[in-house]
Design a protein around this motif. Sequence first.
Motif, PDB file in Angstrom:
ATOM      1  N   PHE A   1      -1.007  -5.498  13.879  1.00  0.00           N
ATOM      2  CA  PHE A   1      -1.631  -5.824  12.598  1.00  0.00           C
ATOM      3  C   PHE A   1      -2.925  -6.607  12.800  1.00  0.00           C
ATOM      4  CE2 PHE A   1      -2.443  -8.980   9.319  1.00  0.00           C
ATOM      5  CZ  PHE A   1      -2.617  -8.173   8.208  1.00  0.00           C
ATOM      6  N   PHE A   2      -2.877  -7.658  13.606  1.00  0.00           N
ATOM      7  CA  PHE A   2      -4.065  -8.491  13.765  1.00  0.00           C
ATOM      8  C   PHE A   2      -5.181  -7.765  14.509  1.00  0.00           C
ATOM      9  CE2 PHE A   2      -1.264 -11.825  12.312  1.00  0.00           C
ATOM     10  CZ  PHE A   2      -2.113 -12.509  11.453  1.00  0.00           C
ATOM     11  N   ASN A   3      -4.839  -6.896  15.440  1.00  0.00           N
ATOM     12  CA  ASN A   3      -5.880  -6.129  16.124  1.00  0.00           C
ATOM     13  C   ASN A   3      -6.546  -5.127  15.188  1.00  0.00           C
ATOM     14  OD1 ASN A   3      -5.574  -7.513  18.505  1.00  0.00           O
ATOM     15  ND2 ASN A   3      -4.117  -6.045  19.345  1.00  0.00           N
TER      16      ASN A   3
ATOM     17  N   GLU B   1     -11.999  -5.915  17.788  1.00  0.00           N
ATOM     18  CA  GLU B   1     -12.980  -6.365  18.782  1.00  0.00           C
ATOM     19  C   GLU B   1     -14.201  -5.444  18.751  1.00  0.00           C
ATOM     20  OE1 GLU B   1     -11.221  -6.811  22.656  1.00  0.00           O
ATOM     21  OE2 GLU B   1      -9.660  -8.112  21.865  1.00  0.00           O
ATOM     22  N   ASN B   2     -15.257  -5.911  19.381  1.00  0.00           N
ATOM     23  CA  ASN B   2     -16.498  -5.137  19.530  1.00  0.00           C
ATOM     24  C   ASN B   2     -17.177  -4.803  18.201  1.00  0.00           C
ATOM     25  OD1 ASN B   2     -16.429  -4.927  22.457  1.00  0.00           O
ATOM     26  ND2 ASN B   2     -14.687  -3.569  22.135  1.00  0.00           N
TER      27      ASN B   2
ATOM     28  N   HIS C   1     -21.122 -14.251  17.695  1.00  0.00           N
ATOM     29  CA  HIS C   1     -20.480 -15.123  18.687  1.00  0.00           C
ATOM     30  C   HIS C   1     -19.612 -14.275  19.621  1.00  0.00           C
ATOM     31  CE1 HIS C   1     -18.769 -18.872  20.232  1.00  0.00           C
ATOM     32  NE2 HIS C   1     -17.588 -18.270  20.184  1.00  0.00           N
ATOM     33  N   ASP C   2     -20.155 -14.015  20.806  1.00  0.00           N
ATOM     34  CA  ASP C   2     -19.422 -13.201  21.783  1.00  0.00           C
ATOM     35  C   ASP C   2     -19.648 -13.705  23.214  1.00  0.00           C
ATOM     36  OD1 ASP C   2     -22.038 -12.446  22.219  1.00  0.00           O
ATOM     37  OD2 ASP C   2     -21.694 -10.304  21.909  1.00  0.00           O
ATOM     38  N   TYR C   3     -19.875 -15.011  23.323  1.00  0.00           N
ATOM     39  CA  TYR C   3     -20.212 -15.603  24.618  1.00  0.00           C
ATOM     40  C   TYR C   3     -19.149 -15.379  25.681  1.00  0.00           C
ATOM     41  CZ  TYR C   3     -23.548 -18.025  21.649  1.00  0.00           C
ATOM     42  OH  TYR C   3     -24.515 -18.305  20.738  1.00  0.00           O
TER      43      TYR C   3
ATOM     44  N   PRO D   1     -15.551  -9.670  24.315  1.00  0.00           N
ATOM     45  CA  PRO D   1     -15.297  -9.003  23.036  1.00  0.00           C
ATOM     46  C   PRO D   1     -14.124  -9.589  22.245  1.00  0.00           C
ATOM     47  CG  PRO D   1     -14.588  -7.609  24.853  1.00  0.00           C
ATOM     48  CD  PRO D   1     -15.310  -8.782  25.455  1.00  0.00           C
ATOM     49  N   ASP D   2     -13.262 -10.355  22.903  1.00  0.00           N
ATOM     50  CA  ASP D   2     -12.140 -10.958  22.171  1.00  0.00           C
ATOM     51  C   ASP D   2     -12.460 -12.363  21.663  1.00  0.00           C
ATOM     52  OD1 ASP D   2     -12.091 -12.314  24.617  1.00  0.00           O
ATOM     53  OD2 ASP D   2      -9.917 -12.219  24.815  1.00  0.00           O
ATOM     54  N   ASP D   3     -13.693 -12.836  21.901  1.00  0.00           N
ATOM     55  CA  ASP D   3     -14.062 -14.209  21.566  1.00  0.00           C
ATOM     56  C   ASP D   3     -14.027 -14.475  20.062  1.00  0.00           C
ATOM     57  OD1 ASP D   3     -14.903 -16.826  21.858  1.00  0.00           O
ATOM     58  OD2 ASP D   3     -16.927 -16.341  22.518  1.00  0.00           O
TER      59      ASP D   3
END
Length: 140
Positions: A67-69, A74-75, A81-83, A86-88
């Motif tokens: 569900f959360f994915n 991602e991406n 904010h992706d320092y 992709p999962d940041d």
Amino acid sequence: MKIFQQEIQIPRKRRGFHLITPSIIESVPGIREFRSGMCQVFIQHTSASLTINENADPTVRGDFETFFNKTVPENDPDYMHDYEGPDDMPAHLKASILGSSILIPIRQGELALGTWQGIYLCEHRDHATPRNLIITVWGE
């Protein structure tokens, strides 16, 4: 009124939803001294969260992750904010949706969770670090 506070560290977990109820209970043996009160569990991180939910069927954990994915993919090219990969930013959003703190009543020296309830550490990062929790118990 009595108050007790304990900091614990949950070892590094893979991404997903992990039941940590036993770790919480073991870390505060003094909870048995409380007839009634409250237990707050707070996570000191912005890319992991806490929740209370079904503790019996392990498919619930997988469904939470699915569900959360789907909800926070991602991406996404709109995330700035992706320092840290992709999962940041998705990890920060998921943590904000679920929250950093839970509150559980204490009754007769035990957490007053429902029959099928457990405490989850919700790990939203692929390469997580150990997670620090502060557990505060107060009452009589």
